[in-house]
Design a protein around this motif. Structure first.
Motif, PDB file in Angstrom:
ATOM      1  N   VAL A  13      -9.980 -13.373 -26.547  1.00 54.02           N
ATOM      2  CA  VAL A  13     -10.766 -14.550 -26.911  1.00 54.02           C
ATOM      3  C   VAL A  13     -11.699 -14.894 -25.754  1.00 54.02           C
ATOM      4  N   MET A  14     -11.182 -14.823 -24.519  1.00 53.52           N
ATOM      5  CA  MET A  14     -12.040 -15.095 -23.370  1.00 53.52           C
ATOM      6  C   MET A  14     -13.157 -14.064 -23.280  1.00 53.52           C
ATOM      7  N   MET A  15     -12.799 -12.792 -23.495  1.00 53.92           N
ATOM      8  CA  MET A  15     -13.818 -11.749 -23.394  1.00 53.92           C
ATOM      9  C   MET A  15     -14.900 -11.961 -24.443  1.00 53.92           C
ATOM     10  N   PHE A  16     -14.474 -12.440 -25.608  1.00 56.84           N
ATOM     11  CA  PHE A  16     -15.435 -12.686 -26.683  1.00 56.84           C
ATOM     12  C   PHE A  16     -16.423 -13.775 -26.277  1.00 56.84           C
ATOM     13  N   PHE A  17     -15.908 -14.815 -25.615  1.00 62.93           N
ATOM     14  CA  PHE A  17     -16.790 -15.941 -25.305  1.00 62.93           C
ATOM     15  C   PHE A  17     -17.548 -15.787 -23.986  1.00 62.93           C
ATOM     16  N   VAL A  18     -16.896 -15.247 -22.956  1.00 64.46           N
ATOM     17  CA  VAL A  18     -17.590 -15.210 -21.660  1.00 64.46           C
ATOM     18  C   VAL A  18     -18.055 -13.812 -21.277  1.00 64.46           C
ATOM     19  N   GLY A  19     -17.713 -12.798 -22.073  1.00 62.53           N
ATOM     20  CA  GLY A  19     -18.132 -11.445 -21.746  1.00 62.53           C
ATOM     21  C   GLY A  19     -17.198 -10.814 -20.735  1.00 62.53           C
ATOM     22  N   ALA A  20     -17.335  -9.485 -20.579  1.00 60.02           N
ATOM     23  CA  ALA A  20     -16.408  -8.752 -19.723  1.00 60.02           C
ATOM     24  C   ALA A  20     -16.850  -8.738 -18.263  1.00 60.02           C
ATOM     25  N   GLU A  21     -18.096  -9.148 -18.018  1.00 60.91           N
ATOM     26  CA  GLU A  21     -18.647  -9.047 -16.668  1.00 60.91           C
ATOM     27  C   GLU A  21     -17.933  -9.987 -15.695  1.00 60.91           C
ATOM     28  N   VAL A  22     -17.747  -9.522 -14.453  1.00 61.59           N
ATOM     29  CA  VAL A  22     -17.137 -10.418 -13.468  1.00 61.59           C
ATOM     30  C   VAL A  22     -18.113 -11.536 -13.108  1.00 61.59           C
ATOM     31  N   ARG A  23     -17.558 -12.669 -12.738  1.00 60.89           N
ATOM     32  CA  ARG A  23     -18.384 -13.786 -12.291  1.00 60.89           C
ATOM     33  C   ARG A  23     -17.978 -14.166 -10.885  1.00 60.89           C
ATOM     34  N   SER A  24     -18.953 -14.650 -10.149  1.00 61.41           N
ATOM     35  CA  SER A  24     -18.599 -15.120  -8.812  1.00 61.41           C
ATOM     36  C   SER A  24     -18.312 -16.610  -8.905  1.00 61.41           C
ATOM     37  N   TYR A  25     -17.503 -17.100  -7.995  1.00 58.58           N
ATOM     38  CA  TYR A  25     -17.075 -18.490  -8.046  1.00 58.58           C
ATOM     39  C   TYR A  25     -18.021 -19.369  -7.249  1.00 58.58           C
ATOM     40  N   PRO A  26     -18.255 -20.574  -7.721  1.00 58.29           N
ATOM     41  CA  PRO A  26     -19.094 -21.467  -6.910  1.00 58.29           C
ATOM     42  C   PRO A  26     -18.399 -21.795  -5.590  1.00 58.29           C
ATOM     43  N   LYS A  27     -19.204 -22.020  -4.557  1.00 60.45           N
ATOM     44  CA  LYS A  27     -18.609 -22.282  -3.236  1.00 60.45           C
ATOM     45  C   LYS A  27     -18.259 -23.755  -3.114  1.00 60.45           C
ATOM     46  N   VAL A  28     -16.970 -24.073  -3.135  1.00 64.77           N
ATOM     47  CA  VAL A  28     -16.594 -25.467  -2.946  1.00 64.77           C
ATOM     48  C   VAL A  28     -15.760 -25.670  -1.698  1.00 64.77           C
ATOM     49  N   LEU A  29     -15.183 -24.594  -1.190  1.00 64.26           N
ATOM     50  CA  LEU A  29     -14.426 -24.723   0.062  1.00 64.26           C
ATOM     51  C   LEU A  29     -15.143 -23.882   1.105  1.00 64.26           C
ATOM     52  N   SER A  30     -15.106 -24.342   2.334  1.00 61.49           N
ATOM     53  CA  SER A  30     -15.785 -23.545   3.346  1.00 61.49           C
ATOM     54  C   SER A  30     -15.006 -22.264   3.577  1.00 61.49           C
ATOM     55  N   GLY A  31     -15.720 -21.181   3.781  1.00 63.82           N
ATOM     56  CA  GLY A  31     -15.063 -19.905   4.009  1.00 63.82           C
ATOM     57  C   GLY A  31     -15.099 -19.553   5.479  1.00 63.82           C
ATOM     58  N   GLU A  32     -15.010 -20.562   6.306  1.00 65.30           N
ATOM     59  CA  GLU A  32     -15.170 -20.360   7.744  1.00 65.30           C
ATOM     60  C   GLU A  32     -14.107 -19.413   8.295  1.00 65.30           C
ATOM     61  N   VAL A  33     -14.527 -18.606   9.250  1.00 65.71           N
ATOM     62  CA  VAL A  33     -13.629 -17.621   9.818  1.00 65.71           C
ATOM     63  C   VAL A  33     -13.394 -17.980  11.274  1.00 65.71           C
ATOM     64  N   PHE A  34     -12.155 -17.996  11.718  1.00 62.69           N
ATOM     65  CA  PHE A  34     -11.974 -18.197  13.153  1.00 62.69           C
ATOM     66  C   PHE A  34     -11.026 -17.161  13.749  1.00 62.69           C
ATOM     67  N   HIS A  35     -11.125 -17.006  15.054  1.00 62.19           N
ATOM     68  CA  HIS A  35     -10.365 -15.956  15.719  1.00 62.19           C
ATOM     69  C   HIS A  35      -9.230 -16.567  16.511  1.00 62.19           C
ATOM     70  N   LEU A  36      -8.051 -15.985  16.387  1.00 62.89           N
ATOM     71  CA  LEU A  36      -6.886 -16.490  17.089  1.00 62.89           C
ATOM     72  C   LEU A  36      -6.237 -15.284  17.732  1.00 62.89           C
ATOM     73  N   VAL A  37      -6.182 -15.241  19.020  1.00 59.15           N
ATOM     74  CA  VAL A  37      -5.692 -14.084  19.791  1.00 59.15           C
ATOM     75  C   VAL A  37      -6.053 -12.749  19.107  1.00 59.15           C
ATOM     76  N   GLY A  38      -7.344 -12.608  18.810  1.00 60.11           N
ATOM     77  CA  GLY A  38      -7.820 -11.329  18.283  1.00 60.11           C
ATOM     78  C   GLY A  38      -7.590 -11.147  16.809  1.00 60.11           C
ATOM     79  N   VAL A  39      -6.957 -12.138  16.170  1.00 59.41           N
ATOM     80  CA  VAL A  39      -6.716 -12.011  14.740  1.00 59.41           C
ATOM     81  C   VAL A  39      -7.728 -12.871  13.997  1.00 59.41           C
ATOM     82  N   VAL A  40      -8.352 -12.280  12.969  1.00 58.82           N
ATOM     83  CA  VAL A  40      -9.344 -13.008  12.194  1.00 58.82           C
ATOM     84  C   VAL A  40      -8.642 -13.744  11.059  1.00 58.82           C
ATOM     85  N   ILE A  41      -8.857 -15.067  10.990  1.00 62.55           N
ATOM     86  CA  ILE A  41      -8.231 -15.830   9.913  1.00 62.55           C
ATOM     87  C   ILE A  41      -9.310 -16.610   9.182  1.00 62.55           C
TER      88      ILE A  41
END
Lengths: 397, 316, 292
Positions: free
Chosen positions: C109-137
């Protein structure tokens, strides 16, 4: 009570069979009338509309329908209206075989378009050869077993509009070695796709031929969303370039996660990258130093390309991807062949398809080669902040 | 026990008649190539469903991994058939595939069949996924690209032969003392065990026999449809087979046969409704299960229906 | 070492997603012993509801999340009432097939209404990246882990400290006895579905934001993995689902990172089978002795 239900079920079963057969018979009669008057020409559209690779099938069909709508609006092919008969093969090769047979024996189509992916397309080849009705795919790129069989004979009724994997894989390997002076490459490939498998194989042999080394080869499967593990692994290696054979759905996420992890090496791909979704998924910041081979570039000033992009965007509200463009060309190509054949006889259409010279399409002009692969040039597109900024044309072999 | 009882002769006659009539209709062309595919689909599904019914319906072991055994048969059949393009190669492929599937069935069955219910289901599902991943990464199977150009030796003769053989053999197995042991495990495992039945042995036996016939079905599939690749045999395929079994009735062989035919007719009919076919299919599935959760036949066979009628008459 | 830490971080964030879905799964399974195949698809619908709420209704992250949870809860109850309730007394396998039917229905039913193509999500949360002792979080990874833990605690609280939770536990032990004690079995089951589905919806929104990609078939694999996580941790056990999800996430990451990424799923399944053979009720599952 139970017996009544059993009887009911049997009844439904029988009625289904009878109406199924009856429906088929009625269709055949219609076809006979249609042929006599020759006011319409039936073309089968056998695509993946549900299942794993539904998005590629759906995209291709959008392009095809746009071409058919334009042709029908302009009066059809020599006055004959195109009647597309659209079926859904559920991304399943057995279903593709069954539907190709249905289209060819029940619906009397002149030709069948699709399926979009090589495996499903290959499953319909014996049907086309047996029924002597041409099939064409715009996106089945596998090197072996498509237009030429294992013994090296050309499959007479089988055509395609795209390059095979060799051409793209070799082009990108040479691009990496010559234009980017890369010595060490990492490969991250879609292991669940025959397309990516073919590209990777050809890239590796050519790249190693230029004196380069493949440092690591990693894989993922379609619909994966988390690539951090393999990216963290390759981050510890020394390499100049990443080759990423696969489709935009995953490629967009791979690039985004790679850039987030601080991997800045150039990323190379093939026509599977060509979709506005790539930009949406990866974000503009991540799409720097990304190069992919494609059939055409939106930078191309050719009015044919620009008109298509404008018309498509107006009709569907989004910019076209490679599948849309190839589907559009496929629709026009089959119509052109029927027009040149001057008949709806599948054998005449097959000959017209094989004899195509300088067909001008959105995805490039081409002549059909003797091996039923198009002879056309390839474009290597470079992205800067998500926008196409450079394009290098590479001529056909 | 005489082999040539009146009933057996009747069954044999009916089989021969069906075979000849369908063969005749095919050669005259009334059953065209398209309906032939539907028939092939039905036969392969009958073999799969009846063999899964032995495991799930009769022995009560909930398996979600039948497509894994099918894929073993399909790949063995395809690889051998591609090397030896002859009817001999085709038959060799079928038996090699079936034996390999049996072997894997035994190897997997011994440890996992100690599990019960949904735990067994998830373990068999996992096993089928492991088989699929292995095929995806082997060279001989050509990975995701799959094997193409498999010669078609499967025809109505072989389909009919293997379908009939499967149904008769499994039916006889169930009627034998082994089969009754299996049914007793379904009814109550602890009670069966306390009656001295070696439950592990019979469970593994049912599992292995199921795997054997699934292997045959796989080899027939690969030879009929020219092309195979690993993702055809994913867990959705196992579920498709399970749907046939449940729809027909768990523990009814004739039910599985009816359901296989019904579903094939239904999917063929639905092909015309391109856009909504999967929606209709899903809706039908839910509706049928709500109104008839025990399946078409429940645990009865078609022959039982006639028997009970006679009994009713006698009582009446 | 840095690489190992990074892999563990990757594994925890992946595992939290499995855990988020598995929490709802394990509740539903715990109460009516149904492998609710449609659970993964409720998660998918949740992702689309969140998408619509943010894109078309221009809502922020929290209002969108709340709306998604409410709508998914309603959807869950409707599914339970229409498809599963009539089958309360049938074999479990019949209910399972119904669940598969519902799952296919939601997908297509979803495929019928929205199609099979992937969609990207709107940006509502920051995707900020920070480094902690060499680890990317990524900051979103922290959101996911925190949400998963918060929801787990909330669920623990509901199940062990509230009246409805008590009813749920009673129904899961013995439906008939619970009914005799005056517990409304039907409404308790509906509540369970509502809560489980709301959690699935929340997971859908979070995953949509984190991976930035949604499509109508996105629920199949995570649904399956979440079920494995639930079995792994011991079905019906809420901390078990959390531990199961995290273990599977970390295991997948380590297999990809230090072994062959192609055998990732196979390794998870193999490990699951071994666990089940050694401890058939999962890590934290209760042993029930069978009586004749």
């Amino acid at each position: 009570m139970k017996k009544i239900l059993v009887l009911l079920f049997t009844l439904v079963c029988v009625v289904g069979l009878v109406t199924g057969c009856g429906g088929g018979a009625a269709n055949e009669n219609e076809n006979d009338n249609g042929d006599v008057a020759a006011t319409e020409v039936k073309i089968g559209i056998n695509y993946e509309l549900t299942g794993n690779v539904a998005s590629y099938g759906e995209s291709s069909v959008k392009g095809i329908m746009m071409a058919f709508d334009e042709i029908n609006a302009a009066g059809g092919i020599d006055g004959m209206k195109i009647v597309p008969i659209k079926v859904d093969n559920k991304s399943d090769p057995a279903e593709a075989t069954s539907l190709a047979t249905r289209l060819m024996t029940q619906e009397d189509v002149v030709a069948c378009l699709g399926p979009a992916t090589s495996g499903n397309y290959m499953a319909t080849i014996p049907v086309a050869m047996g029924n002597e009705i041409p099939i064409i795919s715009a996106s089945a790129t596998a090197d072996e077993g498509v237009t030429v069989d294992k013994k090296g004979n050309v499959n007479e009724y089988v055509f395609r509009l795209c390059y095979n994997d060799t051409f793209q894989g070799v082009t990108m390997a040479n691009f990496a070695a010559n234009n980017l002076s890369a010595k060490n490459a990492v490969i991250i490939q879609d292991k669940s796709s025959d397309y990516a498998e073919g590209l990777a194989k050809n890239f590796i042999s050519t790249f190693e031929g230029t004196g380069g080394t493949i440092v690591v080869q990693e894989g993922y499967v379609a619909k994966d969303k988390d690539f951090n593990a393999i990216l963290t692994k390759i981050k510890g290696e020394e390499f100049d370039v990443i080759f990423l054979p696969g489709y935009y759905q995953e490629a967009g996420l791979v690039i985004k996660q790679a850039r987030d992890l601080g991997i800045t090496a150039p990323v190379l791909g093939a026509d599977g990258f060509d979709s506005p979704v790539l930009l949406e998924l990866a974000g503009a910041d991540a799409l720097n130093d990304v190069y992919f081979s494609n059939h055409y570039s939106s930078l191309d000033k050719d009015p044919k390309v620009q008109d298509f992009i404008a018309a498509y965007t107006e009709k569907y509200g989004v910019e076209p991807n490679a599948f849309n463009a190839l589907g559009y060309d496929l629709g026009n190509y089959i119509a052109d062949a029927i027009k040149r054949a001057g008949s709806t006889d599948p054998i005449a259409v097959k000959d017209a398809l094989a004899g195509t010279e300088n067909f001008v399409g959105v995805t490039g002009s081409f002549s059909m080669g003797a091996d039923h692969n198009p002879v056309k040039s390839i474009v290597v597109i470079g992205l800067k902040d998500g926008v196409q900024s450079t394009s290098v044309k590479v001529g056909p072999k | 026990m005489k082999a040539l009882t009146k009933k057996n002769l009747l069954i044999l006659g009916a089989i021969l008649l069906t075979f000849t009539v369908v063969q005749g209709l095919i050669s005259v062309g009334i059953i065209n190539k398209f309906y032939e595919i539907t028939i092939a689909m039905i036969c392969i599904n009958i073999i799969l469903a009846v063999s899964l019914n032995l495991v799930t319906g009769f022995t009560g072991q909930f398996s979600l991994g039948h497509a894994g055994f099918m894929s073993i048969g399909a790949y063995f059949g395809a690889v051998i058939n591609l090397q030896m393009e002859s009817t001999g190669g085709f038959l060799l492929g079928i038996f090699a595939g079936a034996l390999a599937a049996t072997l894997v069935g035994i190897l997997i069955g011994i440890p996992t069949l100690r599990l019960k219910g949904d735990y067994l289901a998830i373990a068999t599902l996992g096993m089928a996924e492991i088989i699929r991943v292995v095929f995806l990464n082997l060279d001989i199977t050509n990975g995701a690209a799959g094997l193409s150009g498999i010669p078609r030796y499967t025809n109505w003769l072989w389909l009919c032969f293997f379908t009939v053989a499967t149904v008769l053999l499994i039916n006889n197995f169930i009627k034998s003392s082994y089969g009754r042991a299996c049914i007793s495990i379904r009814e109550d495992e602890i009670a069966a065990e306390s009656m001295g039945i070696n439950t592990t042995k019979y469970k593994v036996m049912a599992f292995a026999i199921g795997a054997f016939f699934a292997g045959i079905a796989g080899a027939l599939h690969s030879s009929y449809f020219y092309f195979i690749r690993p993702d055809i045999f994913g867990f959705l395929k196992s579920i498709d087979i399970l749907i046939i079994v449940v729809l027909g009735g768990m523990g009814s062989i004739t039910g599985s046969i009816l359901a296989a035919i019904l579903l094939a007719v239904l999917t063929t009919y639905l092909q015309a409704f391109t856009a909504v076919r999967m929606i209709i299919y899903a809706l039908l599935l839910v509706v049928i299960m709500i109104f008839r959760p025990q399946g078409i036949m429940g645990t009865k066979e078609i022959s039982d229906l006639f028997k009970s009628k006679k009994k009713d008459e006698r009582i009446g | 070492m840095e690489q190992f830490l990074q892999q563990v971080v990757n594994g925890i964030s992946l595992g939290s997603i499995y855990a988020l879905i598995a929490l709802g799964y394990t509740m539903v399974y715990g109460i009516i012993n149904l492998i609710n195949f449609a659970h993964g698809d409720v998660y998918m619908i949740g992702a689309y509801i969140g998408f619509a709420a943010i894109t078309y209704a221009k809502l922020g992250f929290f209002p969108a999340l709340v709306i998604t949870m409410i709508l998914c809860a309603i959807l869950g109850v409707v599914i339970e009432r229409v498809a599963y309730k009539p089958l309360r007394n049938s074999t479990r396998i019949a209910v399972l097939i119904t669940a598969i039917g519902v799952s296919l229905l939601l997908e297509y039913v979803m495929m019928f209404f929205v199609g099979a193509e992937v969609r990207s999500y709107p940006k509502v949360l920051s995707g900020e990246v920070f480094h902690l002792v060499g680890v990317v979080i990524n900051i979103q990874q922290i959101y996911i882990v925190v949400t998963a833990i918060a929801l787990m605690i909330l669920l623990q609280f509901i199940v062990h400290k509230t009246k409805i939770g008590k009813a749920m536990r009673a129904v899961s032990v013995d439906q008939d006895a619970a009914q005799l004690m005056g517990i409304k079995v039907d409404s308790t089951i509906s509540y369970t579905f509502a809560i489980g589905s709301a959690f699935a919806g929340a997971a859908g929104v979070l995953v949509g934001i984190y991976y930035n990609s949604i499509d109508p078939l996105m629920g199949i694999m995570p649904g399956l993995k979440a079920f494995i996580a639930a079995v792994f941790g011991g079905i019906g056990s809420i901390p078990g689902a959390m531990i199961g999800g995290l273990s599977i996430g970390i295991m997948e990451t380590l297999v990809s990172g230090y072994g062959n990424s192609m055998y990732r799923d196979a390794a998870v399944f193999a490990f699951l089978i071994i666990i089940l053979i050694l401890k058939p009720t999962g890590l934290l599952g209760k042993n029930t002795r069978e009586k004749v």
